[in-house]
Write an enzyme that holds these catalytic residues in place. Structure first.
Site, PDB file in Angstrom:
ATOM      1  N   HIS A  61       0.834  -1.200   0.000  1.00 30.18           N
ATOM      2  CA  HIS A  61       0.000   0.000   0.000  1.00 30.18           C
ATOM      3  C   HIS A  61       0.873   1.256   0.000  1.00 30.18           C
ATOM      4  O   HIS A  61       1.548   1.547   0.979  1.00 30.18           O
ATOM      5  CB  HIS A  61      -0.897  -0.029   1.247  1.00 30.18           C
ATOM      6  CG  HIS A  61      -1.836   1.118   1.365  1.00 30.18           C
ATOM      7  ND1 HIS A  61      -1.703   2.080   2.344  1.00 30.18           N
ATOM      8  CD2 HIS A  61      -2.928   1.444   0.639  1.00 30.18           C
ATOM      9  CE1 HIS A  61      -2.691   2.958   2.223  1.00 30.18           C
ATOM     10  NE2 HIS A  61      -3.447   2.591   1.194  1.00 30.18           N
ATOM     11  N   GLU A 108       1.170  -0.804  -5.158  1.00 30.33           N
ATOM     12  CA  GLU A 108       0.101   0.128  -5.511  1.00 30.33           C
ATOM     13  C   GLU A 108       0.623   1.484  -5.984  1.00 30.33           C
ATOM     14  O   GLU A 108       1.621   1.985  -5.481  1.00 30.33           O
ATOM     15  CB  GLU A 108      -0.807   0.342  -4.286  1.00 30.33           C
ATOM     16  CG  GLU A 108      -1.993   1.235  -4.591  1.00 30.33           C
ATOM     17  CD  GLU A 108      -2.685   1.776  -3.357  1.00 30.33           C
ATOM     18  OE1 GLU A 108      -3.922   1.881  -3.388  1.00 30.33           O
ATOM     19  OE2 GLU A 108      -1.998   2.123  -2.376  1.00 30.33           O
ATOM     20  N   GLU A 148      -4.464   3.046  -9.084  1.00 34.16           N
ATOM     21  CA  GLU A 148      -5.797   3.577  -8.770  1.00 34.16           C
ATOM     22  C   GLU A 148      -6.040   4.881  -9.522  1.00 34.16           C
ATOM     23  O   GLU A 148      -5.219   5.788  -9.480  1.00 34.16           O
ATOM     24  CB  GLU A 148      -5.960   3.814  -7.269  1.00 34.16           C
ATOM     25  CG  GLU A 148      -7.346   4.382  -6.921  1.00 34.16           C
ATOM     26  CD  GLU A 148      -7.541   4.714  -5.452  1.00 34.16           C
ATOM     27  OE1 GLU A 148      -8.490   5.471  -5.140  1.00 34.16           O
ATOM     28  OE2 GLU A 148      -6.753   4.240  -4.616  1.00 34.16           O
ATOM     29  N   HIS A 202      -1.021  10.149  -3.356  1.00 35.85           N
ATOM     30  CA  HIS A 202      -2.289   9.634  -2.829  1.00 35.85           C
ATOM     31  C   HIS A 202      -3.479  10.551  -3.045  1.00 35.85           C
ATOM     32  O   HIS A 202      -4.612  10.088  -3.168  1.00 35.85           O
ATOM     33  CB  HIS A 202      -2.166   9.318  -1.334  1.00 35.85           C
ATOM     34  CG  HIS A 202      -3.412   8.714  -0.761  1.00 35.85           C
ATOM     35  ND1 HIS A 202      -4.289   9.411   0.040  1.00 35.85           N
ATOM     36  CD2 HIS A 202      -3.956   7.480  -0.921  1.00 35.85           C
ATOM     37  CE1 HIS A 202      -5.311   8.631   0.349  1.00 35.85           C
ATOM     38  NE2 HIS A 202      -5.131   7.449  -0.208  1.00 35.85           N
TER      39      HIS A 202
END
Length: 320
Positions: free
Chosen positions: A25, A52, A158, A67
């Protein structure tokens, strides 16, 4: 995972999703500032299944690995570019070129009001020489290490805040899919899982943009559990907050919601977030957290800031 490389002259094999996977993560973010190249390199050495990448566009349309759409809680942007904040007093990635972003110093996540770092026992804030980087740079790092070391570690990008990007006139999703395609990530046979919280956007990725990648629908709210049947029409898995799986603890044992079972019945994998050894909440130890969710609740993988600890736990369980 079967061995898999991504350059044109190498053979691809079908990666298996039948084992419980470890997702680093934001890299090895329990040890080094999140989403830095150093954090990703350390994560790679810990041998997770996937690393990730959260993706936000720069002013000149370069996907940046960070992020949030904001810069001011992981960089020194407020010091270097004090006049570039918006009316809400936030500094946005999208307002800076890639060249400008690379001048910023990245640090451990901190509270922008108080300046105190969020996780006090992690890498000291303001120390080191960490920078932002592009999605392409990270892919090349991971693929290069896969080649030089002979591993097969995948990527787990993502799409961040697609609606925000669209309102700003940016096509984040299309740009990311093009880059993935250029680097050999095209289908479920390739070692890439694409995730998003925005259900409309993830469905668009499958149905309108015709992506054949392994897609994971991230979940944030309890009501999302009611939409599993719809999620299963376009996604291959779900990424719930781990608390959506737990009910309560009685006599030292947790009981669970039906989320994991319901997802499995629909053919969906379940990858909850976030396993943190330094934020245990309802658990007495990290060992208890891993045992409860990975074994007792039977999830299929874990997003973790401590990939070494989760990998070691699963290795021990497998050996037994």
């Amino acid at each position: 995972m079967g061995l898999l490389f991504f350059s044109c002259n190498q053979t691809k094999t079908q990666p298996t999703m039948n084992k419980k996977i470890v997702i680093a993560h934001r890299g090895a973010s329990g040890y080094l500032p999140e989403h830095t190249m150093e954090s990703k390199t350390m994560a790679f050495a810990m041998n997770p299944d996937f690393i990730e990448q959260d993706l936000v566009l720069s002013k000149d349309n370069v996907p940046i690995v960070i992020h949030d759409i904001y810069l001011d809680d992981v960089t020194d942007v407020a010091i270097k570019f004090p006049l570039r904040k918006r009316k809400d007093n936030r500094f946005y990635v999208i307002d800076f070129t890639f060249e400008e972003l690379q001048t910023l110093a990245v640090s451990e996540r901190f509270n922008r009001e108080t300046g105190k770092q969020v996780y006090p026992n992690r890498f000291p804030k303001g120390k080191g020489n960490f920078k932002l980087h592009s999605f392409q740079q990270e892919i090349e790092l991971i693929q290069g290490l896969n080649k030089s070391i002979g591993k097969n570690i995948g990527i787990y990008p993502e799409i961040k805040e697609p609606e925000f990007h669209q309102k700003e006139g940016k096509k984040l999703t299309e740009i990311v899919l093009k880059i993935l395609d250029d680097y050999g990530y095209k289908t479920k046979k390739d070692n890439c899982i694409l995730q998003c919280f925005d259900a409309e956007e993830l469905e668009r990725i499958r149905k309108e943009l015709k992506s054949e990648l392994f897609l994971v629908q991230l979940m944030e709210f309890p009501k999302d559990a009611e939409k599993l049947s719809h999620f299963a029409t376009y996604s291959d898995g779900i990424g719930p907050w781990y608390k959506q799986i737990l009910l309560k603890k009685n006599d030292g044992k947790f009981t669970f919601t039906s989320l994991v079972t319901d997802a499995h019945n629909l053919g969906l994998k379940v990858h909850p977030y976030t396993f943190r050894a330094d934020v245990l909440d309802e658990f007495s130890s990290f060992e208890e957290m891993m045992q409860t969710l990975l074994i007792n609740a039977n999830v299929d993988g874990a997003f973790t800031d401590f990939p070494d600890k989760v990998s070691s736990f699963l290795k021990k369980k497998n050996s037994h």
